[in-house]
Design a protein around this motif. Structure first.
Motif, PDB file in Angstrom:
ATOM      1  N   GLN A 118      18.286  14.510  -2.027  1.00  0.00           N
ATOM      2  CA  GLN A 118      18.922  13.511  -2.386  1.00  0.00           C
ATOM      3  C   GLN A 118      18.563  12.206  -2.762  1.00  0.00           C
ATOM      4  O   GLN A 118      18.955  11.387  -3.867  1.00  0.00           O
ATOM      5  CB  GLN A 118      20.066  13.398  -1.249  1.00  0.00           C
ATOM      6  CG  GLN A 118      21.184  14.535  -0.939  1.00  0.00           C
ATOM      7  CD  GLN A 118      21.865  14.698   0.358  1.00  0.00           C
ATOM      8  OE1 GLN A 118      21.572  13.416   0.878  1.00  0.00           O
ATOM      9  NE2 GLN A 118      22.695  15.382   0.815  1.00  0.00           N
ATOM     10  N   GLU A 119      17.564  12.000  -2.062  1.00  0.00           N
ATOM     11  CA  GLU A 119      16.917  10.666  -2.066  1.00  0.00           C
ATOM     12  C   GLU A 119      16.119  10.454  -3.687  1.00  0.00           C
ATOM     13  O   GLU A 119      16.301   9.557  -4.166  1.00  0.00           O
ATOM     14  CB  GLU A 119      15.889  10.279  -1.131  1.00  0.00           C
ATOM     15  CG  GLU A 119      16.487  10.156   0.307  1.00  0.00           C
ATOM     16  CD  GLU A 119      17.117   8.728   0.370  1.00  0.00           C
ATOM     17  OE1 GLU A 119      16.597   7.631  -0.053  1.00  0.00           O
ATOM     18  OE2 GLU A 119      18.502   9.072   0.662  1.00  0.00           O
ATOM     19  N   ILE A 120      15.531  11.762  -3.821  1.00  0.00           N
ATOM     20  CA  ILE A 120      14.911  11.825  -5.370  1.00  0.00           C
ATOM     21  C   ILE A 120      15.931  11.887  -6.381  1.00  0.00           C
ATOM     22  O   ILE A 120      15.574  11.180  -7.368  1.00  0.00           O
ATOM     23  CB  ILE A 120      14.211  13.092  -5.393  1.00  0.00           C
ATOM     24  CG1 ILE A 120      12.854  13.035  -4.243  1.00  0.00           C
ATOM     25  CG2 ILE A 120      13.522  13.328  -6.812  1.00  0.00           C
ATOM     26  CD1 ILE A 120      12.154  14.416  -4.294  1.00  0.00           C
ATOM     27  N   ASP A 121      16.953  12.480  -6.303  1.00  0.00           N
ATOM     28  CA  ASP A 121      18.053  12.382  -7.350  1.00  0.00           C
ATOM     29  C   ASP A 121      18.603  10.968  -7.628  1.00  0.00           C
ATOM     30  O   ASP A 121      18.845  10.670  -8.555  1.00  0.00           O
ATOM     31  CB  ASP A 121      19.237  13.213  -7.022  1.00  0.00           C
ATOM     32  CG  ASP A 121      18.983  14.645  -7.282  1.00  0.00           C
ATOM     33  OD1 ASP A 121      17.956  15.059  -7.910  1.00  0.00           O
ATOM     34  OD2 ASP A 121      19.752  15.810  -6.398  1.00  0.00           O
ATOM     35  N   ALA A 122      18.717  10.304  -6.500  1.00  0.00           N
ATOM     36  CA  ALA A 122      19.280   8.879  -6.504  1.00  0.00           C
ATOM     37  C   ALA A 122      18.105   8.031  -7.113  1.00  0.00           C
ATOM     38  O   ALA A 122      18.495   6.980  -7.858  1.00  0.00           O
ATOM     39  CB  ALA A 122      19.607   8.442  -4.946  1.00  0.00           C
ATOM     40  N   TRP A 123      16.806   8.117  -6.746  1.00  0.00           N
ATOM     41  CA  TRP A 123      15.750   7.387  -7.177  1.00  0.00           C
ATOM     42  C   TRP A 123      15.654   7.608  -8.628  1.00  0.00           C
ATOM     43  O   TRP A 123      15.498   6.484  -9.473  1.00  0.00           O
ATOM     44  CB  TRP A 123      14.473   7.570  -6.471  1.00  0.00           C
ATOM     45  CG  TRP A 123      13.125   6.813  -6.891  1.00  0.00           C
ATOM     46  CD1 TRP A 123      12.975   5.478  -6.457  1.00  0.00           C
ATOM     47  CD2 TRP A 123      12.178   7.450  -7.422  1.00  0.00           C
ATOM     48  NE1 TRP A 123      11.880   5.126  -7.071  1.00  0.00           N
ATOM     49  CE2 TRP A 123      11.204   6.475  -7.625  1.00  0.00           C
ATOM     50  CE3 TRP A 123      11.834   8.549  -7.775  1.00  0.00           C
ATOM     51  CZ2 TRP A 123      10.136   6.457  -8.070  1.00  0.00           C
ATOM     52  CZ3 TRP A 123      10.470   8.830  -8.400  1.00  0.00           C
ATOM     53  CH2 TRP A 123       9.498   7.757  -8.493  1.00  0.00           C
TER      54      TRP A 123
ATOM     55  N   GLU B  92      17.606  20.475   6.770  1.00  0.00           N
ATOM     56  CA  GLU B  92      18.165  19.095   6.414  1.00  0.00           C
ATOM     57  C   GLU B  92      17.086  18.231   5.902  1.00  0.00           C
ATOM     58  O   GLU B  92      17.508  17.150   5.116  1.00  0.00           O
ATOM     59  CB  GLU B  92      18.385  18.588   7.803  1.00  0.00           C
ATOM     60  CG  GLU B  92      19.580  19.315   8.732  1.00  0.00           C
ATOM     61  CD  GLU B  92      19.810  18.735  10.185  1.00  0.00           C
ATOM     62  OE1 GLU B  92      19.478  17.912  10.333  1.00  0.00           O
ATOM     63  OE2 GLU B  92      20.644  19.342  10.655  1.00  0.00           O
ATOM     64  N   ALA B  93      15.791  18.297   6.150  1.00  0.00           N
ATOM     65  CA  ALA B  93      14.737  17.582   5.484  1.00  0.00           C
ATOM     66  C   ALA B  93      14.897  17.607   3.886  1.00  0.00           C
ATOM     67  O   ALA B  93      14.732  16.773   3.194  1.00  0.00           O
ATOM     68  CB  ALA B  93      13.614  17.787   6.181  1.00  0.00           C
ATOM     69  N   VAL B  94      14.742  19.029   3.517  1.00  0.00           N
ATOM     70  CA  VAL B  94      14.849  19.228   2.197  1.00  0.00           C
ATOM     71  C   VAL B  94      15.837  18.796   1.465  1.00  0.00           C
ATOM     72  O   VAL B  94      15.835  18.029   0.523  1.00  0.00           O
ATOM     73  CB  VAL B  94      14.562  20.908   2.099  1.00  0.00           C
ATOM     74  CG1 VAL B  94      14.852  21.108   0.596  1.00  0.00           C
ATOM     75  CG2 VAL B  94      13.468  21.347   2.752  1.00  0.00           C
ATOM     76  N   ALA B  95      17.134  18.850   2.120  1.00  0.00           N
ATOM     77  CA  ALA B  95      18.322  18.515   1.384  1.00  0.00           C
ATOM     78  C   ALA B  95      18.325  16.990   1.204  1.00  0.00           C
ATOM     79  O   ALA B  95      18.671  16.186   0.370  1.00  0.00           O
ATOM     80  CB  ALA B  95      19.588  18.682   2.327  1.00  0.00           C
TER      81      ALA B  95
END
Length: 463
Positions: free
Chosen positions: A19-24, A12-15
């Protein structure tokens, strides 16, 4: 880490970070430059501490020591660490114990915050406090949970597998109690507990529900719950203090554990023997006097008055009554509000009786007594306002579906010999209805003697 998926908190942490990096990156017109800066930061600025342990070093002790220097861990985390440290010392398979018993405790549902009293803690910390109180029957503060658990674990000498299994078993029981349907003896009692924000009976409930049906049959458990419900509601209606409830319910766990097969009778006897303002079980006379005479609406918290009226409505319903919107449950309760039949501001449409020498002064408290209260929807309540009785009676007749209104207000209560009951609403009718509803309340929340007599008559005393 290779992007192959998986289960558990790490996956869950990896996912999450993906997601956060993609959005950033998507926010920037130059995502490659931003990504390069992130990679450089991770390579050059992130510091990892690696601790190499010798053969006799204890990883769990190191973990606890390091964390004690920073943000305090939850008690549940310290307890988890203690349990697995002891399990490893005992030669147990820690990974198997985790998967078999502990892994659900690391899910979000156990880590959500709950407020008990003035303290906010994780749901798991709250559960462990109830369980340990049931187990030790000792008084301790929320801040002492870990130390108390450690003391119990060291003194109990219980095999680690049994400790893990017992915690998992009682966690399932706690879940069932927490999510019990809002109907029947248990559901109504648990609903009232939530509304009154009373959690002190929980160690006793864990004990009762933890007994196998072969030891404590369902009928006996219901009997015990009726006693606890009566004790709490009677004291709430008399506005008595709850400050000693922690001690009361620890004592009840001790009493019930003496003879688990008849725990209900042991609880009833223990409650009836309690003395003093902070502990006593109000008598029928005291309960009736409060119900008939006290201005409950102004003297009690609104939620206490509402659960009283809800319980009376439920008791008035029969198998022949349409099961439409029975007033139980937090959502429906929020839609039903308390209505004064004779209004609080009544001087224009509700003149005093002709022979009243005090010109209605006695009504100032009488309008707040049980006999003058009912439940209506939040939309209907302001519409009724200070209406004269004839208009209010018509509106209630057209819009209310409650037995509390139709069976005791618009029509005379059973065995009431007052002709032309609905023609007016006055002091005499308020007293008459209040006396009837008080008798009904005494049947919902009976005395110790009545409960013990019921136990004998129903055959519950057969060992």
């Amino acid at each position: 880490m290779l992007g192959q998926g998986g289960d558990g908190r790490l996956a869950e942490a990896v996912a999450y970070f993906q997601q956060e990096i993609d959005a950033w990156l998507a926010e920037s017109p130059e995502p490659h430059e931003r990504l390069g800066a992130l990679v450089q930061t991770m390579r050059e600025q992130l510091r990892l501490v690696i601790i190499d342990l010798e053969e006799h070093d204890d990883a769990q002790v190191v973990f606890e020591t390091l964390n004690s220097r920073g943000t305090p861990l939850e008690h549940a985390d310290l307890i988890k660490n203690l349990l697995f440290r002891n399990a490893e010392h005992a030669g147990a398979d820690a990974e198997r114990l985790y998967k078999a018993y502990w892994s659900p405790f690391d899910q979000d549902e156990w880590r959500t915050e709950q407020t008990t009293g003035r303290i906010t803690r994780s749901r798991l910390d709250v559960f462990l406090t109830y369980w340990l109180t049931m187990r030790t029957r000792r008084e301790f503060t929320a801040s002492a949970l870990f130390k108390e658990f450690e003391h119990w674990l060291n003194s109990a000498a219980t095999p680690m597998e049994e400790v893990f299994a017992e915690l998992a078993r009682y966690a399932e029981i706690y879940d069932r109690i927490d999510q019990h349907p809002l109907h029947g003896v248990e559901g109504r009692f648990l609903y009232r507990m939530k509304v009154m924000q009373t959690c002190t009976p929980m160690p006793l409930l864990l004990f009762l529900y933890g007994l196998d049906d072969a030891v404590l049959p369902t009928e006996r458990r219901h009997h015990a719950i009726r006693a606890i419900d009566s004790y709490l509601v009677r004291r709430a209606i008399l506005n008595l203090s709850s400050r000693d409830y922690n001690n009361v319910f620890r004592d009840l766990v001790t009493a019930a554990s003496r003879q688990p097969a008849c725990a209900d009778e042991e609880i009833i006897k223990a409650l009836s023997a309690m003395q003093g303002h902070h502990r006593q079980w109000p008598t029928d006379a005291e309960f009736r006097a409060a119900l008939e005479q006290d201005p409950l609406y102004t003297r009690l918290y609104r939620h206490r008055v509402r659960i009283l009226l809800e319980a009376l409505e439920d008791e008035l319903r029969t198998d022949h009554t349409e099961q439409l919107t029975v007033p139980v449950g937090e959502h429906l309760g929020a839609k039903l509000t308390i209505e004064h039949v004779m209004p609080q501001s009544r001087h224009d449409n509700w003149p005093p009786l002709d022979d009243d020498p005090y010109e209605g002064a006695a009504r100032d408290e009488l309008v707040h007594t049980l006999g003058n209260l009912t439940l209506v929807t939040a939309i209907l309540n302001p519409a009724l306002g200070n209406m004269a009785w004839d208009d209010k009676r018509q509106w209630l007749s057209e819009h209310s579906l409650l037995r509390l209104t139709h069976g005791t207000l618009l029509n005379p209560p059973p065995a009431t010999e007052i002709s032309g009951w609905a023609s007016t609403w006055n002091e005499h009718r308020i007293h008459t209805r209040g006396a009837y509803l008080a008798s009904l309340a005494l049947s919902i929340w009976p005395s110790a003697d009545e409960l013990l007599a019921t136990s004998a008559l129903s055959g519950l005393d057969n060992r």
